[in-house]
Design a protein around this motif. Sequence first.
Motif, PDB file in Angstrom:
ATOM      1  N   ASP A 120       0.822  -1.209   0.000  1.00 41.80           N
ATOM      2  CA  ASP A 120       0.000   0.000   0.000  1.00 41.80           C
ATOM      3  C   ASP A 120       0.863   1.268   0.000  1.00 41.80           C
ATOM      4  O   ASP A 120       0.681   2.177   0.799  1.00 41.80           O
ATOM      5  CB  ASP A 120      -0.961   0.003   1.194  1.00 41.80           C
ATOM      6  CG  ASP A 120      -2.082   1.022   1.042  1.00 41.80           C
ATOM      7  OD1 ASP A 120      -2.448   1.317  -0.126  1.00 41.80           O
ATOM      8  OD2 ASP A 120      -2.570   1.528   2.067  1.00 41.80           O
ATOM      9  N   LEU A 121       1.848   1.266  -0.922  1.00 41.78           N
ATOM     10  CA  LEU A 121       2.727   2.415  -1.112  1.00 41.78           C
ATOM     11  C   LEU A 121       2.660   2.850  -2.567  1.00 41.78           C
ATOM     12  O   LEU A 121       2.348   2.058  -3.459  1.00 41.78           O
ATOM     13  CB  LEU A 121       4.175   2.053  -0.764  1.00 41.78           C
ATOM     14  CG  LEU A 121       4.481   1.770   0.701  1.00 41.78           C
ATOM     15  CD1 LEU A 121       5.888   1.207   0.848  1.00 41.78           C
ATOM     16  CD2 LEU A 121       4.320   3.029   1.537  1.00 41.78           C
ATOM     17  N   ASN A 122       2.983   4.093  -2.802  1.00 43.90           N
ATOM     18  CA  ASN A 122       3.021   4.655  -4.143  1.00 43.90           C
ATOM     19  C   ASN A 122       4.091   3.935  -4.970  1.00 43.90           C
ATOM     20  O   ASN A 122       5.168   3.635  -4.470  1.00 43.90           O
ATOM     21  CB  ASN A 122       3.314   6.158  -4.021  1.00 43.90           C
ATOM     22  CG  ASN A 122       3.412   6.841  -5.348  1.00 43.90           C
ATOM     23  OD1 ASN A 122       4.416   6.698  -6.047  1.00 43.90           O
ATOM     24  ND2 ASN A 122       2.387   7.579  -5.682  1.00 43.90           N
ATOM     25  N   TYR A 123       3.791   3.706  -6.244  1.00 40.33           N
ATOM     26  CA  TYR A 123       4.728   3.035  -7.146  1.00 40.33           C
ATOM     27  C   TYR A 123       6.083   3.733  -7.173  1.00 40.33           C
ATOM     28  O   TYR A 123       7.130   3.083  -7.119  1.00 40.33           O
ATOM     29  CB  TYR A 123       4.125   2.961  -8.553  1.00 40.33           C
ATOM     30  CG  TYR A 123       5.040   2.343  -9.572  1.00 40.33           C
ATOM     31  CD1 TYR A 123       5.110   0.963  -9.716  1.00 40.33           C
ATOM     32  CD2 TYR A 123       5.844   3.143 -10.396  1.00 40.33           C
ATOM     33  CE1 TYR A 123       5.957   0.383 -10.661  1.00 40.33           C
ATOM     34  CE2 TYR A 123       6.690   2.574 -11.333  1.00 40.33           C
ATOM     35  CZ  TYR A 123       6.746   1.211 -11.453  1.00 40.33           C
ATOM     36  OH  TYR A 123       7.577   0.643 -12.379  1.00 40.33           O
ATOM     37  N   ASP A 124       6.090   5.069  -7.262  1.00 40.55           N
ATOM     38  CA  ASP A 124       7.350   5.817  -7.306  1.00 40.55           C
ATOM     39  C   ASP A 124       8.146   5.649  -6.015  1.00 40.55           C
ATOM     40  O   ASP A 124       9.376   5.611  -6.039  1.00 40.55           O
ATOM     41  CB  ASP A 124       7.100   7.301  -7.582  1.00 40.55           C
ATOM     42  CG  ASP A 124       6.604   7.548  -8.998  1.00 40.55           C
ATOM     43  OD1 ASP A 124       6.901   6.732  -9.892  1.00 40.55           O
ATOM     44  OD2 ASP A 124       5.917   8.565  -9.209  1.00 40.55           O
TER      45      ASP A 124
END
Length: 91
Positions: free
Chosen positions: A40-44
Amino acid sequence: MEKVLWYVLAGTRGGVNRARLLRAIDERPRNPNQLAEELDLNYDTIRHHLDVLVENDLVESSGDDYGAVYLPSEATRDHWDTVEDIITQLE
């Protein structure tokens, strides 16, 4: 190697997320998109942390750039007890 592990996982901002990444890819090698969904983290953000881990020889990739799957390096596996000690202290 132990110094590098302590620095990358406990001595810098983002170490907690890098520890989570290591644990996730130890369970099952995954690509950045799968890791972003799982953690549940941003791809970047995932890409940044993977780059740090690769630069420090803690993980390696298998496959082409977009579909690359990441897994712990042999050196990291050889020092997995230290990884677990660090993660335990971070929790």
